[in-house]
Design a protein around this motif. Sequence first.
Motif, PDB file in Angstrom:
ATOM      1  N   ILE A  43     -43.747  69.561   0.859  1.00 16.21           N
ATOM      2  CA  ILE A  43     -44.527  68.930   1.929  1.00 16.21           C
ATOM      3  C   ILE A  43     -45.916  68.548   1.408  1.00 16.21           C
ATOM      4  N   ASN A  44     -46.485  69.359   0.532  1.00 19.72           N
ATOM      5  CA  ASN A  44     -47.776  68.990  -0.050  1.00 19.72           C
ATOM      6  C   ASN A  44     -47.658  67.734  -0.907  1.00 19.72           C
ATOM      7  N   ILE A  45     -46.534  67.598  -1.639  1.00 17.42           N
ATOM      8  CA  ILE A  45     -46.317  66.367  -2.399  1.00 17.42           C
ATOM      9  C   ILE A  45     -46.164  65.180  -1.445  1.00 17.42           C
ATOM     10  N   LEU A  46     -45.325  65.370  -0.395  1.00 15.07           N
ATOM     11  CA  LEU A  46     -45.126  64.291   0.583  1.00 15.07           C
ATOM     12  C   LEU A  46     -46.412  63.944   1.314  1.00 15.07           C
ATOM     13  N   ASP A  47     -47.271  64.930   1.514  1.00 17.31           N
ATOM     14  CA  ASP A  47     -48.555  64.676   2.168  1.00 17.31           C
ATOM     15  C   ASP A  47     -49.359  63.666   1.352  1.00 17.31           C
ATOM     16  N   THR A  48     -49.356  63.832   0.031  1.00  7.25           N
ATOM     17  CA  THR A  48     -50.044  62.874  -0.841  1.00  7.25           C
ATOM     18  C   THR A  48     -49.392  61.499  -0.747  1.00  7.25           C
ATOM     19  N   VAL A  49     -48.051  61.484  -0.754  1.00 12.71           N
ATOM     20  CA  VAL A  49     -47.324  60.211  -0.690  1.00 12.71           C
ATOM     21  C   VAL A  49     -47.630  59.476   0.616  1.00 12.71           C
ATOM     22  N   HIS A  50     -47.488  60.180   1.744  1.00 12.02           N
ATOM     23  CA  HIS A  50     -47.682  59.542   3.049  1.00 12.02           C
ATOM     24  C   HIS A  50     -49.140  59.148   3.276  1.00 12.02           C
ATOM     25  N   ARG A  51     -50.070  60.011   2.861  1.00 11.47           N
ATOM     26  CA  ARG A  51     -51.491  59.688   3.053  1.00 11.47           C
ATOM     27  C   ARG A  51     -51.915  58.492   2.189  1.00 11.47           C
ATOM     28  N   SER A  52     -51.176  58.265   1.116  1.00  8.53           N
ATOM     29  CA  SER A  52     -51.486  57.115   0.250  1.00  8.53           C
ATOM     30  C   SER A  52     -50.857  55.833   0.778  1.00  8.53           C
ATOM     31  N   GLY A  53     -50.121  55.935   1.882  1.00  2.52           N
ATOM     32  CA  GLY A  53     -49.563  54.743   2.506  1.00  2.52           C
ATOM     33  C   GLY A  53     -48.146  54.418   2.092  1.00  2.52           C
ATOM     34  N   PHE A  54     -47.390  55.426   1.602  1.00  2.00           N
ATOM     35  CA  PHE A  54     -46.017  55.188   1.169  1.00  2.00           C
ATOM     36  C   PHE A  54     -45.089  56.245   1.765  1.00  2.00           C
ATOM     37  N   PHE A  55     -43.789  55.983   1.702  1.00  2.00           N
ATOM     38  CA  PHE A  55     -42.811  57.050   1.922  1.00  2.00           C
ATOM     39  C   PHE A  55     -41.675  56.865   0.928  1.00  2.00           C
ATOM     40  N   HIS A  56     -40.895  57.926   0.673  1.00  2.00           N
ATOM     41  CA  HIS A  56     -40.017  58.000  -0.489  1.00  2.00           C
ATOM     42  C   HIS A  56     -38.671  57.322  -0.278  1.00  2.00           C
ATOM     43  N   ARG A  57     -37.987  57.622   0.826  1.00  2.00           N
ATOM     44  CA  ARG A  57     -36.706  57.029   1.246  1.00  2.00           C
ATOM     45  C   ARG A  57     -35.482  57.526   0.458  1.00  2.00           C
ATOM     46  N   ASP A  58     -35.669  58.444  -0.507  1.00  2.00           N
ATOM     47  CA  ASP A  58     -34.478  58.913  -1.242  1.00  2.00           C
ATOM     48  C   ASP A  58     -34.646  60.369  -1.674  1.00  2.00           C
ATOM     49  N   ILE A  59     -35.094  61.204  -0.733  1.00  2.00           N
ATOM     50  CA  ILE A  59     -35.238  62.627  -1.038  1.00  2.00           C
ATOM     51  C   ILE A  59     -33.860  63.285  -1.016  1.00  2.00           C
ATOM     52  N   LYS A  60     -33.540  63.993  -2.072  1.00  2.00           N
ATOM     53  CA  LYS A  60     -32.269  64.715  -2.198  1.00  2.00           C
ATOM     54  C   LYS A  60     -32.412  65.692  -3.363  1.00  2.00           C
ATOM     55  N   PRO A  61     -31.525  66.679  -3.483  1.00  2.00           N
ATOM     56  CA  PRO A  61     -31.670  67.684  -4.549  1.00  2.00           C
ATOM     57  C   PRO A  61     -31.759  67.077  -5.951  1.00  2.00           C
ATOM     58  N   ASP A  62     -31.027  65.977  -6.207  1.00  2.00           N
ATOM     59  CA  ASP A  62     -31.042  65.361  -7.542  1.00  2.00           C
ATOM     60  C   ASP A  62     -32.399  64.791  -7.915  1.00  2.00           C
ATOM     61  N   ASN A  63     -33.233  64.479  -6.920  1.00  2.00           N
ATOM     62  CA  ASN A  63     -34.534  63.851  -7.181  1.00  2.00           C
ATOM     63  C   ASN A  63     -35.695  64.837  -7.118  1.00  2.00           C
ATOM     64  N   ILE A  64     -35.379  66.131  -7.152  1.00  2.00           N
ATOM     65  CA  ILE A  64     -36.418  67.169  -7.157  1.00  2.00           C
ATOM     66  C   ILE A  64     -36.212  68.033  -8.401  1.00  2.00           C
ATOM     67  N   ILE A  65     -37.242  68.151  -9.235  1.00  2.00           N
ATOM     68  CA  ILE A  65     -37.146  68.881 -10.498  1.00  2.00           C
ATOM     69  C   ILE A  65     -37.812  70.251 -10.364  1.00  2.00           C
ATOM     70  N   HIS A  66     -37.070  71.289 -10.758  1.00  2.00           N
ATOM     71  CA  HIS A  66     -37.627  72.645 -10.816  1.00  2.00           C
ATOM     72  C   HIS A  66     -38.103  72.892 -12.238  1.00  2.00           C
ATOM     73  N   GLN A  67     -39.405  73.036 -12.418  1.00  2.00           N
ATOM     74  CA  GLN A  67     -39.987  73.207 -13.743  1.00  2.00           C
ATOM     75  C   GLN A  67     -39.979  74.682 -14.153  1.00  2.00           C
ATOM     76  N   PRO A  68     -40.086  74.966 -15.443  1.00  2.00           N
ATOM     77  CA  PRO A  68     -40.037  76.360 -15.917  1.00  2.00           C
ATOM     78  C   PRO A  68     -41.074  77.270 -15.275  1.00  2.00           C
ATOM     79  N   ASP A  69     -42.224  76.723 -14.851  1.00  2.00           N
ATOM     80  CA  ASP A  69     -43.262  77.554 -14.223  1.00  2.00           C
ATOM     81  C   ASP A  69     -43.042  77.741 -12.727  1.00  2.00           C
TER      82      ASP A  69
END
Length: 577
Positions: free
Chosen positions: A157-183
């Motif tokens: 939601i914090n990532i989406l907050d940046t996206v939406h506040r910048s005047g955009f939306f993603h339209r393709d959120i799904k598990p394949d498009n989210i990366i879990h980093q080692p940290d």
Amino acid sequence: MVYCINPLCVQRHNPDETENCLACGNTLLINGRIRLLRPLSSLENQFTYTDVFEVEDTGTKLHPKCEIRVMKVLKWSDDTKIVELFQREAIILQILKHSGIPKSTKDDYFTFALNDKLLQLHCIVMQKFEGENLAEWVKNHGRITQRLSLDWLSQLINILDTVHRSGFFHRDIKPDNIIHQPDGKLALVDFGAGRQITRTYLAKVSTSGGTKTGLGSGHEITVVRTACYSPFEQIHGQAVPQSDFFALGRTFVYLLTAISLIEIKIDQKTGKLLWRQKAPHIDKSLADFIDDLMSLFPGQRPQSTQVILQRLQRLPLKSKINRVIKSKIFRFSLISLLVVLFISGYEGYRLLLSSYYFYEGSRHLDEPSVARKYYYLATIYNPKDVAAYSNLALACQQLYDIKCVNDNYEKVFKLQPNTWEARYGLGKFYDDQGKYDLAEEQYKLAIQYSNNQAMNAVSNLARIKNRQEKYSEAATLAIQGLSRTKNPEWQAGLYKNLGWARFKQQRYVEAEDYLQKSVKLDSERVDAYCLLAQTYEVVGNLNKAKIYWEVCLLSRSGLPEVQKWREQVLQRLLQKN
């Protein structure tokens, strides 16, 4: 091994240090800086528009820096719509600044012509996130815990907050498009379906119909959809920022159940996914929240990332209370305490039972019939509990049991005549019934007994004055209230009522200012959106009027004035047709 960029090449992999492809002769150093190390998507799939590679980027002359990055290549450039989407993704990545969004610069978008000049490839180079996508994560680790789900929800939601506040939306959120980093940090990738939130776009959405390109107005709205994750409005070419919330909710159903969404049944009456039994480790409060994200209509979902963040802050506390209550230790302690108090005295036992039932009632505020039962038991065991009678009256209000409401408020006032919260509650009850004289009397008592602190009562009084067309009185009350409270929710109501009054007094600049302040403080104030729509319509700003009418018409509200405004605008639309 290094790869050839040419999608028509018959042998795309080449030995290291080769300068030109051995099969087709095209250079293997793209744009003078980039070598393709390995494909991240299948090169055999002829049905995709893009190839994605892990690349070695030596940087530009001004900024030389050797990095391992990702490059997306648009294979076919004869479809102008696809090219437009690709270019839009490049712009979005250049604009958005967040550690969970791939970094890309103006120099990272370029076109590359093959040797025969017949094919021009569009390319975007971007930051590479190490790790695995969440679809892979679930396959390797299984379903996620409640604690992890709250952490991941907050991050996304914090990532989406940046996206939406910048005047955009993603339209393709799904598990394949989210990366879990080692940290443990998450990143949101693939903005190829991203869309800018503009007045023009929202106007197209509000006037388009239901095909993949829109209807009725000649506008074309490109459809991007993913099975099981795209909401109804997006499938029909009418995606809005709240469409991202639907996809996010569906994503977490998969993460919490580790079951493909296509295998989860849907309630044929409500359209809801029947997933809760497949995630028994999840508390009701979190499940309710995810179902709200997946509501069938955009107006029923949370209306902004800020609203979601506020709700997320409350979820851990609700979950903790729920776990404590369900624990064996809590139940044993409660039984032990009951025994001790029973031994020490029957009166103490009754008071404890009353407290227990009051607490149970407070846990079921979203189930008024259940809350009513517990609050009633609380009053039986402690007939002097003012709070129990007051809350019982509120539960009865939700159930429209008028006799129960009146009886319990009467008991409250016998025990404690100057309790302002109950006066406000009774005033709200009369207000909802349209008995404005009785409501005004109780609101004034609430203000009096609260020593002028109950500014929510002042706000509701101003609303009544507006409905009675006493606009000067409404404005005076609202201004007085704003000078005495810093509560954002109360301020939102006061600004709305002040804006309403100014609109009716034809002071449109002031009306717009106050109404905008109202929705900024409370983005779910549907009545403020309706009034803004009317204000912009009167001053001739029809583009803005359309946007705010859309919110007014689609969002949930039980206020009679909102229903009246909706009927008026719909009648006008029918007359035009």
